[in-house]
Scaffold this motif. Structure first.
Motif, PDB file in Angstrom:
ATOM      1  N   ARG A   1      -7.898  -7.289   1.730  1.00 47.72           N
ATOM      2  CA  ARG A   1      -6.448  -7.405   1.952  1.00 47.72           C
ATOM      3  C   ARG A   1      -6.154  -8.070   3.305  1.00 47.72           C
ATOM      4  NH1 ARG A   1      -6.332  -7.216  -2.702  1.00 47.72           N
ATOM      5  NH2 ARG A   1      -5.939  -5.386  -3.983  1.00 47.72           N
TER       6      ARG A   1
ATOM      7  N   GLU B   1      -6.943 -11.896   2.978  1.00 45.55           N
ATOM      8  CA  GLU B   1      -5.848 -12.491   2.185  1.00 45.55           C
ATOM      9  C   GLU B   1      -4.595 -12.639   3.041  1.00 45.55           C
ATOM     10  OE1 GLU B   1      -6.910 -10.584  -2.255  1.00 45.55           O
ATOM     11  OE2 GLU B   1      -5.438  -9.622  -0.945  1.00 45.55           O
ATOM     12  N   HIS B   2      -4.282 -11.584   3.795  1.00 40.25           N
ATOM     13  CA  HIS B   2      -3.093 -11.631   4.654  1.00 40.25           C
ATOM     14  C   HIS B   2      -3.209 -12.753   5.689  1.00 40.25           C
ATOM     15  CE1 HIS B   2       0.244 -10.324   7.195  1.00 40.25           C
ATOM     16  NE2 HIS B   2      -0.590 -10.435   8.220  1.00 40.25           N
TER      17      HIS B   2
ATOM     18  N   TYR C   1      -5.899   0.128   7.246  1.00 37.63           N
ATOM     19  CA  TYR C   1      -5.544  -1.293   7.227  1.00 37.63           C
ATOM     20  C   TYR C   1      -4.804  -1.672   8.506  1.00 37.63           C
ATOM     21  CZ  TYR C   1      -3.081  -5.601   6.044  1.00 37.63           C
ATOM     22  OH  TYR C   1      -2.590  -6.877   6.088  1.00 37.63           O
ATOM     23  N   ILE C   2      -3.843  -0.844   8.892  1.00 39.29           N
ATOM     24  CA  ILE C   2      -3.027  -1.141  10.081  1.00 39.29           C
ATOM     25  C   ILE C   2      -3.902  -1.139  11.343  1.00 39.29           C
ATOM     26  CG2 ILE C   2      -1.190  -0.194  11.549  1.00 39.29           C
ATOM     27  CD1 ILE C   2       0.077   0.853   8.827  1.00 39.29           C
TER      28      ILE C   2
ATOM     29  N   ASN D   1      -2.312   7.213  -4.717  1.00 37.73           N
ATOM     30  CA  ASN D   1      -3.448   6.320  -4.418  1.00 37.73           C
ATOM     31  C   ASN D   1      -4.702   6.682  -5.230  1.00 37.73           C
ATOM     32  OD1 ASN D   1      -4.572   4.087  -3.234  1.00 37.73           O
ATOM     33  ND2 ASN D   1      -4.594   4.880  -1.143  1.00 37.73           N
TER      34      ASN D   1
ATOM     35  N   LYS E   1      -6.211  -4.175  11.404  1.00 40.54           N
ATOM     36  CA  LYS E   1      -5.536  -5.404  11.821  1.00 40.54           C
ATOM     37  C   LYS E   1      -5.401  -5.454  13.345  1.00 40.54           C
ATOM     38  CE  LYS E   1      -1.658  -7.149   9.597  1.00 40.54           C
ATOM     39  NZ  LYS E   1      -0.190  -7.259   9.468  1.00 40.54           N
TER      40      LYS E   1
ATOM     41  N   MET F   1       0.851  -1.195   0.000  1.00 39.56           N
ATOM     42  CA  MET F   1       0.000   0.000   0.000  1.00 39.56           C
ATOM     43  C   MET F   1       0.885   1.244   0.000  1.00 39.56           C
ATOM     44  SD  MET F   1      -2.416  -1.315   3.183  1.00 39.56           S
ATOM     45  CE  MET F   1      -0.982  -1.871   4.136  1.00 39.56           C
ATOM     46  N   ILE F   2       0.295   2.370  -0.359  1.00 41.00           N
ATOM     47  CA  ILE F   2       0.965   3.658  -0.183  1.00 41.00           C
ATOM     48  C   ILE F   2       1.311   3.798   1.307  1.00 41.00           C
ATOM     49  CG2 ILE F   2       0.616   6.169  -0.269  1.00 41.00           C
ATOM     50  CD1 ILE F   2       0.657   4.927  -3.060  1.00 41.00           C
TER      51      ILE F   2
ATOM     52  N   THR G   1      -9.757   1.404  -3.354  1.00 36.49           N
ATOM     53  CA  THR G   1      -8.436   1.800  -2.853  1.00 36.49           C
ATOM     54  C   THR G   1      -8.237   1.234  -1.442  1.00 36.49           C
ATOM     55  OG1 THR G   1      -9.072   3.849  -1.707  1.00 36.49           O
ATOM     56  CG2 THR G   1      -8.697   3.994  -4.083  1.00 36.49           C
ATOM     57  N   VAL G   2      -7.000   1.286  -0.975  1.00 37.28           N
ATOM     58  CA  VAL G   2      -6.689   0.934   0.417  1.00 37.28           C
ATOM     59  C   VAL G   2      -5.941   2.093   1.051  1.00 37.28           C
ATOM     60  CG1 VAL G   2      -5.782  -0.860   1.944  1.00 37.28           C
ATOM     61  CG2 VAL G   2      -6.093  -1.346  -0.474  1.00 37.28           C
ATOM     62  N   ARG G   3      -6.362   2.493   2.212  1.00 40.11           N
ATOM     63  CA  ARG G   3      -5.582   3.427   3.022  1.00 40.11           C
ATOM     64  C   ARG G   3      -4.803   2.618   4.042  1.00 40.11           C
ATOM     65  NH1 ARG G   3      -9.179   8.423   5.198  1.00 40.11           N
ATOM     66  NH2 ARG G   3      -7.407   8.413   6.654  1.00 40.11           N
ATOM     67  N   ALA G   4      -3.485   2.779   4.051  1.00 34.86           N
ATOM     68  CA  ALA G   4      -2.650   1.969   4.944  1.00 34.86           C
ATOM     69  C   ALA G   4      -2.986   2.242   6.411  1.00 34.86           C
ATOM     70  CB  ALA G   4      -1.176   2.243   4.670  1.00 34.86           C
TER      71      ALA G   4
ATOM     72  N   GLN H   1      -0.057   9.274   2.139  1.00 33.71           N
ATOM     73  CA  GLN H   1      -1.478   9.358   1.799  1.00 33.71           C
ATOM     74  C   GLN H   1      -1.988  10.793   1.991  1.00 33.71           C
ATOM     75  OE1 GLN H   1      -3.604   6.721   0.763  1.00 33.71           O
ATOM     76  NE2 GLN H   1      -5.130   8.345   0.462  1.00 33.71           N
TER      77      GLN H   1
ATOM     78  N   TYR I   1      -4.982   2.218 -10.415  1.00 37.21           N
ATOM     79  CA  TYR I   1      -4.622   0.847 -10.018  1.00 37.21           C
ATOM     80  C   TYR I   1      -4.485  -0.018 -11.271  1.00 37.21           C
ATOM     81  CZ  TYR I   1      -5.321   1.219  -4.873  1.00 37.21           C
ATOM     82  OH  TYR I   1      -5.213   1.517  -3.527  1.00 37.21           O
TER      83      TYR I   1
END
Lengths: 302, 302
Positions: free
Chosen positions: B24, B27-28, B183-184, A276, B187, A235-236, B177-180, A241, A281
Motif C-alpha cells: 500500500r 502504491e501510494h 501504515y501511518i 479487519n 510512512k 483502511m479501518i 490485512t493492513v493495520r492503519a 482496530q 476482504y
C-alpha cells in the motif's frame, strides 16, 4: 427446565482449513476421545475440510461455510469440492431440517478480528441461549453473544444443519497460526459446553439466575471504499482496530485512506464486529455492524 | 562523517504479496512521487512480486526473498516465476556485487510476530548503523536493530543486491490485512529514512551522540516438534507469544503440546524473534534465536 434432551453433539474443526484452533482441538480429541465423552449423549468429531487443512488454506474451490443452504445441499451432481463435502457432512449430521438431524453442533472458527470468544447463534433456542448466557456470566469480558437471525433453510453455515447451531469464533489469531492461550481456553470452553449439556439433560444445573444479557444482533455488513481494481481504497480507522463489540458513535472515524483522509460514521450508534477480518476482504466486508440488545435469560453455574 | 554519498535509493513493497504495509505504501508513493523525492539522490519504487500481490499470497511458485543469492541470479534460463523476477529486479537495481548497483534498498515486510519496527541489516555499514541507531534513539520501544550477518553473495534476500540493505519488518499484522497504525508509522519512518539520507549526503546531521545500542544478532532458527505428517506437534508456549526481543532464560517454557505438556528451554539466555510467524511454519522455523550484543554507534537527531 425447557427444551428436549440433547442426544447427539458434534464438534467441528477445520470448516476453514487455516483456522487452526478447531483443527488442533478436533485432532486432539480424536486421539483422546474420553475427553469429549459424556453419559447422556453421543459426541461426534469431524474435521470438515481435510483438503483445505492439508493445503493450509481457507478453502480449495469455495468457502465450505457457505455451502449449507438447502438449495446447495440438494443440488444434483455437484462438481465443486466443497459442495460435495457439504452434502457428505449433511448425510452424517443432517439431513438439514429433518427430525433425524444432530441435536447440537459446535463449529470452531478463528478470526483476525478481536472477537474474543464469540458465541454465534442463529436462533434463540432455550438451551442454547442459557448455555451461552451462562458462559458469559462466568467470564463476561471473554464471551460475547452474537445473534445472526436467518431462516434455517437459507442459512449457508455448517452448524445450521443441526437443531441447535453454535459457532465459536475465536480471535484475534492470524490464520494459519495457533495461539496456545486461545487453544487452552477453547479446550476448557468445549468441556464447559459438554458439561452444561450433560447437566441440562440430567436436570443437574445449579444456581439459576435471571440475568439481563447483552446480545449483539447482526444488522448489516459494510465494505471498504474500493479502487477500480477491487482493492480497498482505505483502511479501518486506527480507533476501530481490535475494538470489536465497542460502540461506534455518530461522527467517529470509520476508514482512513492512504493519504490520511478520514471517512466518518454518520449513523446511529452501532457495535462493529469482524473488524479487519482477513477472509472478508474478498467478500466485500470491512466489518459487520450489530445492534446491542438486552435480553433476560436464565443462567446457571458453569 | 564516514562513508560515501548515497546516490540511489529504492523502496520496495510486495516482495511477499500478502504483506500489505509495503504494497500500500509503494502504491501510494507511485501516485504521490514527490513524497519520496529528495535533492541529493534518486528514489526508485518497486512492487517486487506483482503476481503474488494480485493473488494475495506470499509467492506464486517460490519465495521471492530467497531468490537473490548469486547462484540463483546467475542461473541460465530459469523457469520459476520468482527466479525470473529476481533476475529482472537484479537488472534494475543490481547487478549484485557490482559497482553500479543501487546504493541503498529499503524492503518493507510484515510479520505475524510482534516484531515492532525491526531494522534488519546484514552488514555494519557506517551510514546504515547510524541511521538505524538514530531511529532507535528516537523511539527505543518501537525500533529494534536485528543483525543477520551473511556473506553478500550467499544471502538470498532482495535488498542484498544493493550496497546497503535494510529490511523493515513490521508486526504483528495478519498477512493479507493492513493495520492503519502501522501504515501511518511506516510512512513516517520512510520519510525519516529519506531525510536522514539527505542530511548524510549534505553533512547536515545534527547533535551527534555516541550511544551504546542493543543489537540482536541472529544465532539460529529452531523448529517446532513435528508429527509424522509434518504438522507442528506443539505450540509456542503462551509466555513467549508476542514477546519477541524479550529474554528467554534457562528453564522457561518454550513449547506446549495439545495435551498441556511443556518443553523447557535448556540453553543460555537468548532473545527469540519471529515467534509464531505464519510464513515460517513451512520453513521449519518456530522462532529465530538471537543474542543481544551492545555496540557503540554514532547517532543523530531524526
Amino acid at each position: 427446565m425447557n427444551g428436549d434432551k440433547i442426544k447427539s453433539v458434534a464438534i467441528i474443526g477445520g470448516t476453514h482449513g487455516n483456522e487452526l484452533t478447531g483443527v488442533r482441538l478436533v485432532e486432539h480429541y480424536q486421539s483422546h476421545p474420553t475427553e469429549v465423552k459424556r453419559s447422556s449423549f453421543s459426541t461426534q468429531l469431524i474435521l470438515a475440510n481435510p483438503m483445505a487443512i492439508q493445503k493450509g488454506t481457507r478453502y480449495v474451490e469455495k468457502d465450505l461455510n457457505r455451502c449449507f443452504a438447502s438449495a446447495s445441499l440438494n443440488q444434483a451432481n455437484p462438481n465443486i469440492l466443497e459442495v460435495c463435502r457439504a452434502q457428505e457432512i449433511n448425510q452424517i449430521l443432517g439431513p438439514k431440517g429433518s427430525a433425524n438431524c444432530c441435536d447440537f453442533i459446535v463449529d470452531i472458527h478463528n478470526s483476525t478480528a478481536c472477537m474474543g470468544f464469540s458465541l454465534i447463534i442463529s436462533r434463540l433456542d432455550p438451551m442454547l441461549t442459557s448455555l451461552c448466557a451462562s458462559l458469559w456470566r462466568k467470564e463476561p469480558q471473554l464471551f460475547k453473544l452474537y445473534l445472526m437471525p436467518e431462516s434455517s433453510g437459507d442459512a449457508p453455515y455448517l452448524p445450521t444443519i443441526s437443531k441447535r447451531d453454535l459457532c465459536l469464533e475465536i480471535g484475534d489469531q492470524a490464520h494459519g497460526t495457533v495461539r496456545a492461550d486461545f487453544y487452552i481456553r477453547a479446550k476448557q470452553c468445549i468441556a464447559e459446553i459438554l458439561d452444561f449439556t450433560e447437566k441440562w439433560n440430567t436436570n443437574r444445573l445449579t444456581t439459576p439466575q435471571e440475568l439481563e444479557v447483552p446480545l449483539y444482533q447482526q444488522w448489516k455488513n459494510i465494505d471498504y471504499p474500493r479502487r477500480p481494481d477491487g482493492s480497498p481504497a482505505a483502511m479501518i480507522a486506527p480507533n476501530l482496530q481490535f475494538k470489536d463489540y465497542q460502540p461506534l458513535h455518530y461522527g467517529e472515524p470509520l476508514f482512513i485512506d492512504y493519504s490520511g483522509n478520514t471517512t466518518l460514521w454518520e449513523g446511529q450508534t452501532v457495535y462493529p464486529v469482524f473488524i479487519n477480518e482477513h477472509a472478508y476482504y474478498e467478500k466485500s466486508i470491512a466489518m459487520s455492524l450489530t445492534h446491542q440488545i438486552k435480553k433476560t435469560i436464565t443462567t446457571y453455574d458453569i
